[in-house]
Write a protein that holds these residues in place. Sequence first.
Motif, PDB file in Angstrom:
ATOM      1  N   GLY A 186       4.654 -11.167  26.814  1.00  0.00           N
ATOM      2  CA  GLY A 186       5.364 -10.004  26.649  1.00  0.00           C
ATOM      3  C   GLY A 186       6.807 -10.136  26.861  1.00  0.00           C
ATOM      4  O   GLY A 186       7.702  -9.574  26.279  1.00  0.00           O
ATOM      5  N   LEU A 237       7.718  -3.061  17.405  1.00  0.00           N
ATOM      6  CA  LEU A 237       6.723  -3.734  18.098  1.00  0.00           C
ATOM      7  C   LEU A 237       5.600  -3.673  16.933  1.00  0.00           C
ATOM      8  O   LEU A 237       4.855  -2.713  17.101  1.00  0.00           O
ATOM      9  CB  LEU A 237       6.222  -3.644  19.236  1.00  0.00           C
ATOM     10  N   SER A 238       5.436  -5.011  16.141  1.00  0.00           N
ATOM     11  CA  SER A 238       4.348  -4.624  15.625  1.00  0.00           C
ATOM     12  C   SER A 238       3.128  -5.683  16.012  1.00  0.00           C
ATOM     13  O   SER A 238       3.193  -6.912  16.078  1.00  0.00           O
ATOM     14  CB  SER A 238       4.662  -4.965  13.966  1.00  0.00           C
ATOM     15  N   LEU A 239       1.906  -5.210  16.021  1.00  0.00           N
ATOM     16  CA  LEU A 239       0.641  -5.977  16.750  1.00  0.00           C
ATOM     17  C   LEU A 239      -0.242  -6.097  16.076  1.00  0.00           C
ATOM     18  O   LEU A 239      -0.897  -5.198  15.306  1.00  0.00           O
ATOM     19  CB  LEU A 239       0.557  -5.091  18.020  1.00  0.00           C
ATOM     20  N   SER A 240      -0.584  -7.641  15.569  1.00  0.00           N
ATOM     21  CA  SER A 240      -1.727  -7.801  14.945  1.00  0.00           C
ATOM     22  C   SER A 240      -2.669  -8.352  15.685  1.00  0.00           C
ATOM     23  O   SER A 240      -2.214  -9.635  16.058  1.00  0.00           O
ATOM     24  CB  SER A 240      -1.312  -8.548  13.523  1.00  0.00           C
ATOM     25  N   LEU A 241      -3.812  -7.910  15.998  1.00  0.00           N
ATOM     26  CA  LEU A 241      -4.532  -8.333  17.245  1.00  0.00           C
ATOM     27  C   LEU A 241      -6.014  -8.631  16.700  1.00  0.00           C
ATOM     28  O   LEU A 241      -6.733  -7.838  16.091  1.00  0.00           O
ATOM     29  CB  LEU A 241      -4.461  -7.414  18.149  1.00  0.00           C
ATOM     30  N   ILE A 276      -3.581  -6.619  26.775  1.00  0.00           N
ATOM     31  CA  ILE A 276      -2.303  -6.066  26.001  1.00  0.00           C
ATOM     32  C   ILE A 276      -1.561  -5.009  27.151  1.00  0.00           C
ATOM     33  O   ILE A 276      -0.366  -5.090  27.166  1.00  0.00           O
ATOM     34  CB  ILE A 276      -2.989  -4.677  24.917  1.00  0.00           C
ATOM     35  N   THR A 321       0.195  -1.256  14.348  1.00  0.00           N
ATOM     36  CA  THR A 321      -0.907  -1.825  14.748  1.00  0.00           C
ATOM     37  C   THR A 321      -2.121  -2.137  13.851  1.00  0.00           C
ATOM     38  O   THR A 321      -2.329  -1.442  13.132  1.00  0.00           O
ATOM     39  CB  THR A 321      -1.403  -0.814  16.058  1.00  0.00           C
ATOM     40  N   ASN A 327      -3.943 -13.555  16.843  1.00  0.00           N
ATOM     41  CA  ASN A 327      -2.951 -12.459  17.486  1.00  0.00           C
ATOM     42  C   ASN A 327      -1.374 -12.735  16.739  1.00  0.00           C
ATOM     43  O   ASN A 327      -1.025 -14.074  17.030  1.00  0.00           O
ATOM     44  CB  ASN A 327      -2.845 -12.436  19.146  1.00  0.00           C
ATOM     45  N   LEU A 333       2.525 -11.316  17.200  1.00  0.00           N
ATOM     46  CA  LEU A 333       3.355 -10.281  17.878  1.00  0.00           C
ATOM     47  C   LEU A 333       4.673 -10.359  17.168  1.00  0.00           C
ATOM     48  O   LEU A 333       5.339 -11.354  17.201  1.00  0.00           O
ATOM     49  CB  LEU A 333       3.576 -10.796  19.372  1.00  0.00           C
ATOM     50  N   ASN A 334       4.920  -9.095  16.534  1.00  0.00           N
ATOM     51  CA  ASN A 334       6.220  -9.158  15.798  1.00  0.00           C
ATOM     52  C   ASN A 334       7.125  -8.118  16.106  1.00  0.00           C
ATOM     53  O   ASN A 334       6.841  -7.111  16.161  1.00  0.00           O
ATOM     54  CB  ASN A 334       5.708  -9.064  14.127  1.00  0.00           C
TER      55      ASN A 334
END
Length: 306
Positions: free
Chosen positions: A65, A88-92, A100, A123, A129, A131-132
């Motif tokens: 992070g 914050l774009s999260l593809s998880l 997280i 999200t 994962n 993280l953008n």
Amino acid sequence: MKIKQLGEFGLIDRIKRRFDVSSGFVGIGDDCAILPFGNSEIVVSVDALVEGVHFFLDVDPYLLGRKALSVNISDIAAMAAVPRWAFLSLSLRDMEVEWIDHFIDGFCEVADEFGVELLGGDTTSSSVNVLNITIMGENKRGESVKRSTAKVGDLVCVSGRIGCSYAGFFALKYNIKGADRYIEAHLNPTPRIEEALSVKGMATAMIDISDGFIQDCNHICKQSGVGMVVEWDSIPFCDADFITKHEMLCGGEDYQIIACIDRKYKDRLIEMGHFSIVGEVVEGMGVELIRDGKREKVDDCGYKHF
Ligand code: ADP
Ligand code: MG
């Protein structure tokens, strides 16, 4: 044709050619785009951290992070701007929520340290994962420092040491003991906002070192239409003794700042002490090293995604 044949930068050029930027804004090609509004300008950049490429699942999510936001803030530093807002774009994958939470702990800490506010994001689920982060900073109009404006005769300067992050990466990969300092440089880099702002008004061009010292010098050279001559003995190499100096110049992820500075500021620059003077901007193309009194052309090296 596959992407690999074009290369990362060939692909970016190919995309760039499809768009005519008629707004007069600075777009593709610098560390950030520059959007002037009234007396200010907003600088914007987006960067992704991808599992399996930039990190592995065994990484400490708190440090991840921190690093995710720090490397984005580094692009704001590379414009000599002040970081302000993030998305914050999260593809998880279906991760433990605690993972997280720790990621966000690290992200929040860096956001507080640098005065960045999180204003939005996205999200989604994903098979790996990703993280953008989109980062935005602010400057007075005309004060952002680009890659494309280095001038022949400028001093080539670099903040901090070169190669400690690659030493940390190498130490983690090969389980080298006693390398905590370098591992820290790799996992928890500091964006050099203070250093970059200290030479605002003196610097003609800047970039942050993400791909590697040589490759990032070459980005300034290419975009400014100049060459650089760098003195081997003046380079502030990392003191790690288990990787070569060549690896230090090519390894990347230092997140130090390379600045081209008008030589009339030389005394002030030395007095301030944030930057080492490593060479000068010359007519020509690309980087040459002076080593043992001899000039040698250096092949481009550093991280490329394709
Ligand atoms: P940095 O290392 O500073 O993050 P990059 O090497 O990632 O910069 O990108 C170089 C330039 O190309 C930047 O101006 C970036 O905005 C632009 N760029 C990269 N990928 C794309 C893309 N897919 N579409 C448009 N512009 C891109
Ligand atoms: Mg950059």
